[in-house]
Design an enzyme around this catalytic site. Structure first.
Site, mmCIF file in Angstrom:
data_model
loop_
_atom_site.group_PDB
_atom_site.id
_atom_site.type_symbol
_atom_site.label_atom_id
_atom_site.label_comp_id
_atom_site.label_asym_id
_atom_site.label_seq_id
_atom_site.Cartn_x
_atom_site.Cartn_y
_atom_site.Cartn_z
ATOM 1 N N ARG A 142 40.392 27.950 35.530
ATOM 2 C CA ARG A 142 39.167 27.260 35.127
ATOM 3 C C ARG A 142 39.512 25.881 34.591
ATOM 4 O O ARG A 142 38.673 25.223 33.995
ATOM 5 C CB ARG A 142 38.436 28.035 34.001
ATOM 6 C CG ARG A 142 38.122 29.476 34.294
ATOM 7 C CD ARG A 142 37.008 29.648 35.315
ATOM 8 N NE ARG A 142 36.690 31.066 35.462
ATOM 9 C CZ ARG A 142 37.377 31.910 36.234
ATOM 10 N NH1 ARG A 142 38.405 31.468 36.946
ATOM 11 N NH2 ARG A 142 37.040 33.183 36.314
ATOM 12 N N TYR A 180 30.795 35.492 42.759
ATOM 13 C CA TYR A 180 30.269 34.956 41.494
ATOM 14 C C TYR A 180 30.884 33.589 41.302
ATOM 15 O O TYR A 180 32.069 33.403 41.535
ATOM 16 C CB TYR A 180 30.565 35.890 40.304
ATOM 17 C CG TYR A 180 31.957 35.837 39.769
ATOM 18 C CD1 TYR A 180 32.276 35.020 38.684
ATOM 19 C CD2 TYR A 180 32.958 36.617 40.324
ATOM 20 C CE1 TYR A 180 33.559 34.971 38.186
ATOM 21 C CE2 TYR A 180 34.250 36.578 39.831
ATOM 22 C CZ TYR A 180 34.543 35.754 38.768
ATOM 23 O OH TYR A 180 35.816 35.702 38.290
ATOM 24 N N GLU A 196 42.819 38.396 46.455
ATOM 25 C CA GLU A 196 42.852 39.504 45.491
ATOM 26 C C GLU A 196 43.533 40.653 46.215
ATOM 27 O O GLU A 196 42.973 41.194 47.168
ATOM 28 C CB GLU A 196 41.428 39.901 45.086
ATOM 29 C CG GLU A 196 40.603 38.759 44.506
ATOM 30 C CD GLU A 196 40.878 38.517 43.025
ATOM 31 O OE1 GLU A 196 41.610 39.340 42.410
ATOM 32 O OE2 GLU A 196 40.375 37.526 42.490
HETATM 33 ZN ZN LIG Z 1 43.138 36.369 38.766
#
Ligand SMILES: [Zn+2]
Ligand SMILES: *[C@@H]1O[C@H](CO)[C@@H](O)[C@H](O)[C@H]1NC(C)=O
Ligand SMILES: *[C@@H]1O[C@H](CO)[C@@H](O)[C@H](O)[C@H]1NC(C)=O
Ligand SMILES: *[C@@H]1O[C@H](CO)[C@@H](O)[C@H](O)[C@H]1NC(C)=O
Length: 496
Positions: free
Chosen positions: A190, A289, A311
């Protein structure tokens, strides 16, 4: 009108961000009790679905860490690898973590550290400290390439025609602390500048790990990359954020190519594509999301690099004895993704007709609002594209006349060199037609990017048109005829 509303929207987002988060650190999503600003990230249970935050995750016990490399063991493994595989690798550090751990990168290539007109791929593991599967898999990948180079075709192709850069851990401090954020408890995914979230552009608060990646990407001229995460089983592609912060499909200019790349990973995986949650085992980030300040979107926007977020295991921190099987499930996907950089797309070099120097020109595809730049040193460009379509490739460079040509991209990559004429120069057949074929030495049999050997543009265009007709008519005989023709011409490049 549009501009005004855009500005207003951004101001509103900024205001929201400022009101709802006392410090930047929290704004970027630390894990422990950090609340993202309203409207950011907290989409209807999406977080829980992705299991990225720790709320209901069991604490990582000593028992769980058994069998995983510690940071010093990882550093040891990287150094051991570079000794064992010295002639196809080198190691270098792109900076240090907050706690001073070097961020080691392994480069794998037949000419490590040397510039070649070849695409570069990077893998980044352990972005989140509590997602350690990636760092283990990346060391397994490096060693597997070393062991199978010269015997396995994919390994050989990668070593010979790609420069593969592997950063096993981006967040060694988070790993040591067994948590998501780094030593300052900042979520590194982020922490990048964001197209929709201007507060992230404040430079001074950027974490050293993030800064290291940004410098690396700016200097590295990467064609594509992937970061490895855990907590789900899906290949995620840009955009990761949506303009109005809502959870919705937000397509990047290269949406089609990204879906192709993500599907390539998913379909090569043992069971990623069988996902019940994600159709085909892939997802647009903002549809899953939205996140802001992620590494993926930044790479595509500012690095010219097509990045996926992978992932790779439902369980963030599985027992170490499951690692071999997770590696087994992902190996082909990892290799195919890297190899796709030579097996698909359009590649070539761009030169000046005046002096033959390579040009760092921009390559555009008509209808896609995105530029890929050729390297300033060798003038090579590598443009990922979905196979089986026709594209208009345009090349431009300030001070030179723009050039373009249409190609039909088949199941193989295409090779397309350009020679640009300076703006003021009068057309001179002699200089604009001759290729610079001398750069062919040092190339080998597996040759994918060849240089001009007197193939005329007209012939190529004719073949493209014929192939297109063939595709339309689906006439077996005609196709057969053309296929023979194609075999002769398809690996030849065109210089325009
Ligand atoms: Zn992660
Ligand atoms: C690496 O070393 C081996 C054995 O000495 C040799 O056969 C091989 O050609 C070398 N590879 C490269 C890329 O130099
Ligand atoms: C994939 O296989 C693993 C291990 O067998 C299993 O735990 C997981 O649920 C499977 N996922 C899907 C989407 O089939
Ligand atoms: C490509 O080059 C243009 C100018 O020629 C520059 O503005 C742009 O930032 C470059 N893109 C990347 C990804 O480096």
């Amino acid at each position: 009108m549009e501009l005004v509303s855009l500005v207003l929207k951004r101001l509103f987002l900024l205001l929201l961000a400022l009101l709802s988060c006392p410090t930047n650190t929290i704004a970027r999503g630390g894990d422990l009790g950090a609340h993202p600003p309203p409207g950011f990230m907290g989409r209807g249970g999406g977080l829980l679905a992705r299991r990225l935050f720790e709320d209901n995750y069991p604490e990582i016990t000593d028992e769980m860490t058994r069998g995983y490399m510690s940071n010093s063991e990882l550093e040891e493994a990287v150094k051991k690898f570079s000794k064992r595989c010295a002639n196809i690798s080198r190691i270098y550090s792109i900076g240090k973590s907050v706690q001073g751990y070097p961020l080691w990168v392994i480069e794998i290539s037949d000419k490590p550290g040397q510039e070649e007109p070849e695409p570069s791929f990077k893998f980044v593991g352990n972005v989140h400290g509590d997602e350690p599967v990636g760092r283990e898999l990346l060391m397994l990948l490096a060693n597997w390439l070393c062991d199978n180079y010269m015997t396995d075709t994919l390994a050989t192709l990668i070593v010979k025609h790609v420069h593969l850069h592997i950063l096993p851990t981006m967040n060694p401090d988070g790993f040591a602390l067994r948590r998501r954020g780094n030593a300052n408890n900042v979520d590194l995914n982020r922490d990048f500048p964001d197209q929709f979230y201007p507060i992230n552009d404040i430079k001074h608060s950027r974490q050293p790990e993030t800064r290291a990646i940004m410098t690396w990407v700016k200097e590295g001229h990467f064609t594509a990359s992937a970061s490895l995460h855990g907590g789900a089983l899906v290949a995620n592609y840009p955009w990761d954020g949506s303009q109005d912060t809502r959870k919705q499909y937000t397509a990047s200019p290269d949406d089609k190519t990204f879906r192709y790349m993500a599907s390539l990973y998913s379909r090569s995986h043992y069971n990623m594509s069988l996902s019940q949650e994600f159709e085909g085992g892939i997802t647009n980030g903002a549809l899953w999301y939205p996140i802001y300040g992620g590494m993926q979107d930044w790479n595509y926007i500012h690095g010219g690099c097509f990045e996926l977020t992978l992932e790779i295991s439902d369980n963030k921190w599985p027992q170490a004895n499951e690692l071999p099987i997770i590696w087994d499930y992902n190996r082909k996907s990892m290799l195919n993704l890297v190899a796709s950089l030579v097996k698909t797309g359009v590649h070539g070099r761009i030169f000046s007709s005046k002096d033959g120097h390579p040009l760092p020109a921009s390559v555009m595809i008509k209808g896609i609002n995105y530029k890929v730049n050729a390297s300033s040193t060798l003038g090579d460009y590598h443009r990922m594209l979905t196979p089986g379509e026709s594209y208009e490739v345009m090349v431009s460079m300030p001070g030179f006349q723009q050039k373009g040509t249409r190609i039909l991209l088949g199941d193989e990559s295409a090779s397309l060199d350009f020679i640009l004429d300076p703006d003021e120069a009068t057309k001179n057949e002699h200089t604009s037609v001759k290729g610079f074929g001398c750069s062919c030495d040092g190339k080998d049999k597996l040759e994918l990017v060849e240089y001009l050997r007197g193939v005329h543009l007209e012939i190529y265009i004719l073949v493209c048109i014929s192939l297109f007709l063939c595709f339309l008519l689906r006439r077996k005989t005609l196709c057969k005829l053309l296929n023979r023709r194609k075999q002769i011409t398809q690996k030849r490049p065109v210089v325009v």
